[in-house]
Write a protein that holds these residues in place. Sequence first.
Motif, mmCIF file in Angstrom:
data_model
loop_
_atom_site.group_PDB
_atom_site.id
_atom_site.type_symbol
_atom_site.label_atom_id
_atom_site.label_comp_id
_atom_site.label_asym_id
_atom_site.label_seq_id
_atom_site.Cartn_x
_atom_site.Cartn_y
_atom_site.Cartn_z
ATOM 1 N N GLU A 199 0.821 -1.169 -0.083
ATOM 2 C CA GLU A 199 -0.117 0.104 0.042
ATOM 3 C C GLU A 199 0.853 1.421 0.044
ATOM 4 O O GLU A 199 1.486 1.484 -1.045
ATOM 5 N N ASP A 200 0.831 2.176 0.945
ATOM 6 C CA ASP A 200 1.353 3.292 1.092
ATOM 7 C C ASP A 200 3.022 3.364 0.759
ATOM 8 O O ASP A 200 3.254 4.547 0.456
ATOM 9 N N ALA A 201 3.614 2.557 0.963
ATOM 10 C CA ALA A 201 5.274 2.491 0.973
ATOM 11 C C ALA A 201 5.458 1.710 -0.368
ATOM 12 O O ALA A 201 6.573 1.666 -0.852
ATOM 13 N N SER A 202 4.597 1.372 -1.301
ATOM 14 C CA SER A 202 4.711 0.834 -2.735
ATOM 15 C C SER A 202 3.871 1.519 -3.701
ATOM 16 O O SER A 202 2.753 1.685 -3.637
ATOM 17 N N SER A 203 4.697 2.042 -4.564
ATOM 18 C CA SER A 203 4.119 2.608 -5.948
ATOM 19 C C SER A 203 3.454 1.385 -6.692
ATOM 20 O O SER A 203 4.269 0.382 -7.002
ATOM 21 N N PRO A 204 2.150 1.569 -7.098
ATOM 22 C CA PRO A 204 1.453 0.497 -7.793
ATOM 23 C C PRO A 204 1.758 0.590 -9.115
ATOM 24 O O PRO A 204 0.823 0.008 -10.071
ATOM 25 N N LEU A 205 2.985 0.680 -9.670
ATOM 26 C CA LEU A 205 3.613 0.401 -10.822
ATOM 27 C C LEU A 205 3.345 -1.197 -10.891
ATOM 28 O O LEU A 205 3.398 -2.013 -10.209
ATOM 29 N N TRP A 206 3.108 -1.834 -12.253
ATOM 30 C CA TRP A 206 2.691 -3.222 -12.431
ATOM 31 C C TRP A 206 3.915 -4.032 -12.273
ATOM 32 O O TRP A 206 3.877 -5.071 -11.567
ATOM 33 N N ARG A 207 5.197 -3.551 -12.292
ATOM 34 C CA ARG A 207 6.084 -4.261 -12.087
ATOM 35 C C ARG A 207 6.632 -4.547 -10.487
ATOM 36 O O ARG A 207 7.102 -5.544 -10.210
ATOM 37 N N ASN A 208 5.872 -3.586 -9.853
ATOM 38 C CA ASN A 208 5.891 -3.645 -8.381
ATOM 39 C C ASN A 208 4.891 -4.650 -7.781
ATOM 40 O O ASN A 208 5.021 -5.273 -6.965
ATOM 41 N N VAL A 209 3.606 -4.510 -8.450
ATOM 42 C CA VAL A 209 2.382 -5.333 -8.214
ATOM 43 C C VAL A 209 3.084 -6.700 -8.109
ATOM 44 O O VAL A 209 2.770 -7.792 -7.310
ATOM 45 N N ILE A 210 3.474 -7.114 -9.254
ATOM 46 C CA ILE A 210 4.264 -8.558 -9.742
ATOM 47 C C ILE A 210 5.181 -8.881 -8.622
ATOM 48 O O ILE A 210 5.358 -9.944 -8.061
ATOM 49 N N ALA A 211 6.231 -7.935 -8.548
ATOM 50 C CA ALA A 211 7.469 -8.245 -7.893
ATOM 51 C C ALA A 211 7.175 -8.462 -6.303
ATOM 52 O O ALA A 211 7.943 -9.545 -5.778
ATOM 53 N N SER A 212 6.206 -7.790 -5.929
ATOM 54 C CA SER A 212 5.985 -7.967 -4.580
ATOM 55 C C SER A 212 5.217 -9.212 -4.090
ATOM 56 O O SER A 212 5.628 -9.992 -3.106
ATOM 57 N N GLN A 213 4.578 -10.053 -5.156
ATOM 58 C CA GLN A 213 4.011 -11.376 -4.900
ATOM 59 C C GLN A 213 5.199 -12.400 -5.166
ATOM 60 O O GLN A 213 5.218 -13.407 -4.604
ATOM 61 N N VAL A 214 6.018 -12.191 -6.098
ATOM 62 C CA VAL A 214 7.138 -13.002 -6.317
ATOM 63 C C VAL A 214 7.985 -12.935 -4.912
ATOM 64 O O VAL A 214 8.443 -14.144 -4.512
ATOM 65 N N ASN A 215 8.517 -11.772 -4.622
ATOM 66 C CA ASN A 215 9.360 -11.872 -3.375
ATOM 67 C C ASN A 215 8.631 -12.335 -2.120
ATOM 68 O O ASN A 215 9.311 -13.054 -1.191
ATOM 69 N N LEU A 216 7.371 -12.225 -1.973
ATOM 70 C CA LEU A 216 6.604 -12.892 -0.893
ATOM 71 C C LEU A 216 6.707 -14.461 -1.055
ATOM 72 O O LEU A 216 7.109 -15.115 -0.050
ATOM 73 N N GLN A 217 6.523 -14.976 -2.071
ATOM 74 C CA GLN A 217 6.719 -16.461 -2.358
ATOM 75 C C GLN A 217 7.962 -16.857 -1.801
ATOM 76 O O GLN A 217 8.086 -17.781 -1.220
ATOM 77 N N ASP A 218 9.263 -16.121 -2.515
ATOM 78 C CA ASP A 218 10.445 -16.657 -2.106
ATOM 79 C C ASP A 218 10.673 -16.469 -0.728
ATOM 80 O O ASP A 218 11.463 -17.232 -0.048
ATOM 81 N N ALA A 219 10.434 -15.212 -0.089
ATOM 82 C CA ALA A 219 10.731 -15.148 1.199
ATOM 83 C C ALA A 219 10.113 -16.165 2.216
ATOM 84 O O ALA A 219 10.658 -16.598 3.071
ATOM 85 N N ILE A 220 8.839 -16.255 1.932
ATOM 86 C CA ILE A 220 8.147 -17.559 2.798
ATOM 87 C C ILE A 220 8.914 -18.685 2.612
ATOM 88 O O ILE A 220 8.780 -19.748 3.660
ATOM 89 N N ARG A 221 9.440 -19.081 1.613
ATOM 90 C CA ARG A 221 9.855 -20.284 1.256
ATOM 91 C C ARG A 221 11.235 -20.295 1.526
ATOM 92 O O ARG A 221 11.936 -21.417 1.154
#
Length: 568
Positions: free
Chosen positions: A113-135
């Motif tokens: 949200e407020d600390a993330s600009s919603p450019l498409w590359r950020n929307v996708i990268a956030s989900q990729v990084n969450l997957q990798d961090a959790i695993r």
Amino acid sequence: MHDRIRITAHAEGQERVLTDDALRFVLELHDAFECTRQQLLQERRKRRAAFADGDSPRFLEATRRIREDASWRVAPPAPGLEDRRVEITGPIERKMTINALNSGAKVWLADCEDASSPLWRNVIASQVNLQDAIRERIEYTSPEGKEYRVTATETPTIVVRPRGWHLDEHRILIDGKPVSGALVDFGLHMFHNAEELLARGSGPYFYLPKLEGHLEARLWNDVFRMAQQLLVIPQGTIRATVLIETITAAFEMEEILYELREHSAGLNAGRWDYLFSMIKAFRLRGPEFVLPDRSQLTMTAPFMRAYTEQLVRACHRRGAHAIGGMAAFVPSAKDPEATERALTAVASDKSREAGDGFDGSWVAHPGLVATCREAFDAVLGERPNQIERTREDVPVDGDALIDLSTTEGEITDEGLRSNIEVGIRYMEAWLRGHGAVAIHSLMEDAATAEISRSQVWQWIHNESVTSDGRTVTRERCLGVVDELDRSFERAEGNRFREAIALFREIALEETYPAFLTLAGTERYLAEGVERATTGPIPVADASAAADEEGAAEPEGAADEAAEARAAA
């Protein structure tokens, strides 16, 4: 992919995130809840218009029984959320994710949200990084060759903050219309990671931003119930902390806890968005509702004390955590004296919060984790929290929440210029994809930028006078904009031209857009407009650069970013 869904953009990692099954999951949530979301957004607009006409927020008579019934409690803390004395916030950028996981904090607020600009590359990268961090497979090598890996033996519990109900995701269309950004962020994380989190002894946990009342909390609770049913996980697995960052939500804190009680993890004092909400709600109500310079708005102001103490009381009466606000200094090895002053201010602020009964608090930088922990250790000791301290000594006082008459301070020319500079600099970086930006040794995010532009708008429309005896006018502000325009350092790929146009639209025109992020997304980040820009972030103070060693940019970083000022 379902024939009702159209994706209008592409980014690296998209195939991992936007699988057919994940999109179907989001589609089911959309079909079930989009109508209710739109109805609630319409109610927001009606309430906003009523405030402009002279109405004021108040405790709801229809929900009095919930407030007066002393018997109900929220669910007990979920695994990994028992002890939250230090929470670090920041965007889910790859390096910042690793820094946050190594920080020693108890919780990491992974911010969409407020600390993330919603450019498409950020929307996708956030989900990729969450997957990798959790695993536990996340690593990063900088362009300079520096390697980043998770080395901590104990990492923070991950809590994801999706976008608010008011924001759409323009790059995912369902039946030709944008889907809710909140459901995209929530749905993709939930679909890909809930089972993995449970297998690792944690769970899918969330921070819910920008809620304006208990009916919006009820909508989230309904979303949680359906998501758990679709994914065949036990009801109550999801836990959510609600940010109380709107004036209307402050009058419905217990009702919000009640609506989410099987999924509740408490409330957070989203201070800077709360100030923004106050300005927005009362911007047309006359001089008695005009606040002084942002730098003078400390947490000791009576109306802010009423807000934070009543939040602790509401939470602890119901067995819920109360989490304090942001410390957003950027420690710098280049200026040890300034860093020492910052640490002293943070220690004082966090000690006050712990003494008031909060169970933990936010920081924006790993260098502040130890200071925050020490303040809460001094009060909590070995206890994980102080929920048993119910603060029944605090009166439930609606008048105190909106009484600005005793707020000390003045409007200065320096404050006016600072608001304009911070607003433009932040939006320029935001348009290039950076949601948390270091400006003059503080992390700024959308929340503090909202305060800056809203104060300028309010001062103009109330013909406020600065301490040097001059009236704040549109022409005066345009003169400041022109001066700044000539002074901004312009790196390759900068977007100052668009940022200045956006600032003029949201701060200097007759109409008042409800959110700068909404106006900015629709005008500059929607399909066909978003520009793929890279490069360094121009900062107003080189010592505050966001790539400072160990930095964990946040509103995370600045959902309260002026904490420097608030800790005064």
